[in-house]
Design a protein around this motif. Structure first.
Motif, PDB file in Angstrom:
ATOM      1  N   ILE A   5      44.406  27.250   3.331  1.00  0.00           N
ATOM      2  CA  ILE A   5      44.194  25.806   3.489  1.00  0.00           C
ATOM      3  C   ILE A   5      43.126  25.248   2.546  1.00  0.00           C
ATOM      4  CG2 ILE A   5      43.446  24.013   5.112  1.00  0.00           C
ATOM      5  CD1 ILE A   5      44.905  25.637   7.309  1.00  0.00           C
ATOM      6  N   PRO A   6      41.966  25.872   2.404  1.00  0.00           N
ATOM      7  CA  PRO A   6      40.949  25.298   1.520  1.00  0.00           C
ATOM      8  C   PRO A   6      41.355  25.243   0.040  1.00  0.00           C
ATOM      9  CG  PRO A   6      39.958  26.932   2.972  1.00  0.00           C
ATOM     10  CD  PRO A   6      41.443  27.047   3.121  1.00  0.00           C
ATOM     11  N   VAL A   7      42.263  26.106  -0.371  1.00  0.00           N
ATOM     12  CA  VAL A   7      42.655  26.143  -1.786  1.00  0.00           C
ATOM     13  C   VAL A   7      44.093  25.682  -2.012  1.00  0.00           C
ATOM     14  CG1 VAL A   7      41.004  27.957  -2.371  1.00  0.00           C
ATOM     15  CG2 VAL A   7      43.330  28.578  -1.660  1.00  0.00           C
ATOM     16  N   ALA A   8      44.727  25.159  -0.984  1.00  0.00           N
ATOM     17  CA  ALA A   8      46.138  24.794  -1.069  1.00  0.00           C
ATOM     18  C   ALA A   8      46.428  23.832  -2.218  1.00  0.00           C
ATOM     19  CB  ALA A   8      46.619  24.199   0.252  1.00  0.00           C
ATOM     20  N   ALA A   9      45.564  22.877  -2.451  1.00  0.00           N
ATOM     21  CA  ALA A   9      45.815  21.887  -3.498  1.00  0.00           C
ATOM     22  C   ALA A   9      45.871  22.506  -4.892  1.00  0.00           C
ATOM     23  CB  ALA A   9      44.752  20.797  -3.448  1.00  0.00           C
ATOM     24  N   SER A  10      45.311  23.681  -5.046  1.00  0.00           N
ATOM     25  CA  SER A  10      45.302  24.319  -6.368  1.00  0.00           C
ATOM     26  C   SER A  10      46.476  25.287  -6.573  1.00  0.00           C
ATOM     27  CB  SER A  10      43.990  25.068  -6.582  1.00  0.00           C
ATOM     28  OG  SER A  10      43.901  26.163  -5.682  1.00  0.00           O
ATOM     29  N   LEU A  11      47.326  25.418  -5.585  1.00  0.00           N
ATOM     30  CA  LEU A  11      48.430  26.366  -5.690  1.00  0.00           C
ATOM     31  C   LEU A  11      49.543  25.853  -6.608  1.00  0.00           C
ATOM     32  CD1 LEU A  11      48.843  27.456  -1.956  1.00  0.00           C
ATOM     33  CD2 LEU A  11      47.878  28.789  -3.831  1.00  0.00           C
ATOM     34  N   TRP A  24      58.383  36.863  14.361  1.00  0.00           N
ATOM     35  CA  TRP A  24      56.973  36.646  14.048  1.00  0.00           C
ATOM     36  C   TRP A  24      56.783  35.362  13.257  1.00  0.00           C
ATOM     37  CZ3 TRP A  24      53.838  36.031   9.816  1.00  0.00           C
ATOM     38  CH2 TRP A  24      52.474  36.044  10.091  1.00  0.00           C
ATOM     39  N   TYR A  25      57.462  35.230  12.127  1.00  0.00           N
ATOM     40  CA  TYR A  25      57.337  34.021  11.306  1.00  0.00           C
ATOM     41  C   TYR A  25      58.537  33.131  11.617  1.00  0.00           C
ATOM     42  CZ  TYR A  25      56.034  31.082   7.376  1.00  0.00           C
ATOM     43  OH  TYR A  25      55.634  30.020   6.603  1.00  0.00           O
ATOM     44  N   ASP A  26      58.418  32.426  12.725  1.00  0.00           N
ATOM     45  CA  ASP A  26      59.542  31.624  13.209  1.00  0.00           C
ATOM     46  C   ASP A  26      59.551  30.227  12.597  1.00  0.00           C
ATOM     47  OD1 ASP A  26      57.473  30.305  14.526  1.00  0.00           O
ATOM     48  OD2 ASP A  26      57.971  31.126  16.489  1.00  0.00           O
ATOM     49  N   ALA A  27      60.512  29.428  13.009  1.00  0.00           N
ATOM     50  CA  ALA A  27      60.678  28.083  12.455  1.00  0.00           C
ATOM     51  C   ALA A  27      59.439  27.219  12.661  1.00  0.00           C
ATOM     52  CB  ALA A  27      61.906  27.417  13.070  1.00  0.00           C
ATOM     53  N   ALA A  28      58.772  27.372  13.797  1.00  0.00           N
ATOM     54  CA  ALA A  28      57.575  26.564  14.072  1.00  0.00           C
ATOM     55  C   ALA A  28      56.435  26.921  13.115  1.00  0.00           C
ATOM     56  CB  ALA A  28      57.134  26.751  15.521  1.00  0.00           C
ATOM     57  N   LYS A  29      56.226  28.208  12.874  1.00  0.00           N
ATOM     58  CA  LYS A  29      55.171  28.616  11.936  1.00  0.00           C
ATOM     59  C   LYS A  29      55.506  28.160  10.520  1.00  0.00           C
ATOM     60  CE  LYS A  29      53.382  32.629  14.396  1.00  0.00           C
ATOM     61  NZ  LYS A  29      53.287  34.092  14.430  1.00  0.00           N
ATOM     62  N   ALA A  30      56.760  28.296  10.138  1.00  0.00           N
ATOM     63  CA  ALA A  30      57.161  27.862   8.798  1.00  0.00           C
ATOM     64  C   ALA A  30      56.971  26.356   8.648  1.00  0.00           C
ATOM     65  CB  ALA A  30      58.611  28.246   8.528  1.00  0.00           C
ATOM     66  N   ALA A  31      57.335  25.594   9.663  1.00  0.00           N
ATOM     67  CA  ALA A  31      57.173  24.137   9.607  1.00  0.00           C
ATOM     68  C   ALA A  31      55.699  23.752   9.483  1.00  0.00           C
ATOM     69  CB  ALA A  31      57.786  23.487  10.846  1.00  0.00           C
ATOM     70  N   ASP A  33      53.314  25.605   8.126  1.00  0.00           N
ATOM     71  CA  ASP A  33      52.903  25.949   6.761  1.00  0.00           C
ATOM     72  C   ASP A  33      53.434  24.932   5.755  1.00  0.00           C
ATOM     73  OD1 ASP A  33      51.516  28.142   7.663  1.00  0.00           O
ATOM     74  OD2 ASP A  33      53.035  29.605   7.053  1.00  0.00           O
ATOM     75  N   LEU A  34      54.674  24.524   5.936  1.00  0.00           N
ATOM     76  CA  LEU A  34      55.253  23.510   5.050  1.00  0.00           C
ATOM     77  C   LEU A  34      54.455  22.211   5.110  1.00  0.00           C
ATOM     78  CD1 LEU A  34      59.067  24.016   5.626  1.00  0.00           C
ATOM     79  CD2 LEU A  34      57.883  24.171   3.442  1.00  0.00           C
ATOM     80  N   ALA A  35      54.058  21.822   6.304  1.00  0.00           N
ATOM     81  CA  ALA A  35      53.286  20.587   6.469  1.00  0.00           C
ATOM     82  C   ALA A  35      51.941  20.682   5.758  1.00  0.00           C
ATOM     83  CB  ALA A  35      53.090  20.285   7.954  1.00  0.00           C
ATOM     84  N   VAL A  36      51.252  21.811   5.914  1.00  0.00           N
ATOM     85  CA  VAL A  36      49.949  21.987   5.265  1.00  0.00           C
ATOM     86  C   VAL A  36      50.100  21.983   3.749  1.00  0.00           C
ATOM     87  CG1 VAL A  36      48.072  23.638   4.861  1.00  0.00           C
ATOM     88  CG2 VAL A  36      48.838  23.183   7.183  1.00  0.00           C
ATOM     89  N   LEU A  37      51.034  22.768   3.255  1.00  0.00           N
ATOM     90  CA  LEU A  37      51.212  22.864   1.807  1.00  0.00           C
ATOM     91  C   LEU A  37      51.673  21.546   1.204  1.00  0.00           C
ATOM     92  CD1 LEU A  37      52.854  26.400   1.683  1.00  0.00           C
ATOM     93  CD2 LEU A  37      50.573  25.779   0.858  1.00  0.00           C
ATOM     94  N   SER A  38      52.671  20.934   1.804  1.00  0.00           N
ATOM     95  CA  SER A  38      53.166  19.646   1.297  1.00  0.00           C
ATOM     96  C   SER A  38      52.086  18.578   1.380  1.00  0.00           C
ATOM     97  CB  SER A  38      54.401  19.203   2.081  1.00  0.00           C
ATOM     98  OG  SER A  38      55.450  20.125   1.896  1.00  0.00           O
ATOM     99  N   VAL A  45      59.404  25.228  -2.103  1.00  0.00           N
ATOM    100  CA  VAL A  45      60.836  25.479  -2.009  1.00  0.00           C
ATOM    101  C   VAL A  45      61.018  26.411  -0.821  1.00  0.00           C
ATOM    102  CG1 VAL A  45      62.844  26.488  -3.145  1.00  0.00           C
ATOM    103  CG2 VAL A  45      61.131  25.252  -4.497  1.00  0.00           C
ATOM    104  N   GLU A  46      61.786  25.962   0.158  1.00  0.00           N
ATOM    105  CA  GLU A  46      62.004  26.793   1.349  1.00  0.00           C
ATOM    106  C   GLU A  46      63.358  27.467   1.260  1.00  0.00           C
ATOM    107  OE1 GLU A  46      61.683  26.536   6.176  1.00  0.00           O
ATOM    108  OE2 GLU A  46      62.338  24.764   5.116  1.00  0.00           O
ATOM    109  N   HIS A  47      63.398  28.728   1.648  1.00  0.00           N
ATOM    110  CA  HIS A  47      64.658  29.464   1.691  1.00  0.00           C
ATOM    111  C   HIS A  47      64.767  30.144   3.039  1.00  0.00           C
ATOM    112  CE1 HIS A  47      68.156  31.634   0.279  1.00  0.00           C
ATOM    113  NE2 HIS A  47      67.622  32.734   0.801  1.00  0.00           N
ATOM    114  N   VAL A  48      65.762  29.729   3.815  1.00  0.00           N
ATOM    115  CA  VAL A  48      66.011  30.344   5.115  1.00  0.00           C
ATOM    116  C   VAL A  48      67.256  31.206   4.956  1.00  0.00           C
ATOM    117  CG1 VAL A  48      66.502  29.929   7.546  1.00  0.00           C
ATOM    118  CG2 VAL A  48      64.991  28.371   6.301  1.00  0.00           C
ATOM    119  N   PHE A  49      67.140  32.462   5.365  1.00  0.00           N
ATOM    120  CA  PHE A  49      68.238  33.400   5.190  1.00  0.00           C
ATOM    121  C   PHE A  49      68.560  34.104   6.502  1.00  0.00           C
ATOM    122  CE2 PHE A  49      64.200  35.398   4.245  1.00  0.00           C
ATOM    123  CZ  PHE A  49      64.239  36.564   4.980  1.00  0.00           C
ATOM    124  N   GLU A  50      69.746  34.655   6.589  1.00  0.00           N
ATOM    125  CA  GLU A  50      70.137  35.435   7.762  1.00  0.00           C
ATOM    126  C   GLU A  50      69.334  36.730   7.754  1.00  0.00           C
ATOM    127  OE1 GLU A  50      72.294  34.617  10.253  1.00  0.00           O
ATOM    128  OE2 GLU A  50      72.423  32.655   9.282  1.00  0.00           O
TER     129      GLU A  50
END
Length: 72
Positions: A5-11, A24-31, A33-38, A45-50
């Motif tokens: 989070i503190p360095v997200a803007a520099s990624l 473990w890394y379910d849809a809620a956690k991914a969402a 993370d997406l919110a923080v990064l965005s 770029v999100e990729h959801v796979f089977e």
């Protein structure tokens, strides 16, 4: 992750992968993370796979394409 989070803007552009059956890394956690990064202005770029919490073949193909795109 909290340490990002503190360095997200520099990624650079980020590929975020998640398996549909990952308990473990379910849809809620991914969402979250997406919110923080965005919110920090990171192009995500999100990729959801089977599959679960693994490097599934579909994700490997997508990650390869993502790296190729970055190198162009």
């Amino acid at each position: 992750p909290a340490d990002v989070i503190p360095v997200a803007a520099s990624l650079p552009r980020v590929l975020l992968g998640r398996g549909t059956t990952d308990t473990w890394y379910d849809a809620a956690k991914a969402a979250a993370d997406l919110a923080v990064l965005s919110g920090a202005g990171v192009h995500v770029v999100e990729h959801v796979f089977e599959g679960g919490h693994v490097w599934a073949p579909a994700f490997i193909v997508r990650a390869t394409a993502f790296i190729d795109e970055l190198l162009r």
